[in-house]
Design a protein around this motif. Sequence first.
Motif: not given
Length: 157
Positions: A23-35, A40-51
């Motif tokens: 359970f801990l291994v699967v949860a760790g892998i899932g959290l790593g992918i989610f992270w 990637a979502y945060e880096l895709s925001r236009p505000q980052n390029a503007i800032a």
Amino acid sequence: MNKRAKIFSGKFIAGLVIYVVLFLVVAGIGLGIFWKFIEAYELSRPQNAIAAYMDQLTVDQMCSGSDDLYAQVDSNLQTREQFNEVIRSAVTGELSYAKKSSESSDEKQVFVLRCGRSPIGSFTIVAGDKDKFGFRRWQIENSSFDFSHLMGEGIQV
């Protein structure tokens, strides 16, 4: 041996440990992918390029970006250093930006750069290539500066 002792025998404990580890291994892998997805979502925001653009923008860049305007100035009356000093004194307030919705689309966004209430230029950001999650990073495509409001009326003697 009573019932309680049989429940907590070695086989049960070993099975429980294996279950917890899996359970801990699967949860760790899932959290790593989610992270990575959230990053990637945060880096895709236009505000980052503007800032990033606003943080690196300097008055010297604005002065060098106004060569077209300096070409209209009589160099016998005003040197390049004096011209740059006029721009430096005009850009003393806080810089801000506003989106120009009439020229923006899903693939590009145009912004007006302001110093106080005066528009002093514009910059455009465009969406780059998609990453592995399908997000696009925004990048500065071009910027231009317009200090024509500092020019006075032309006179002839």
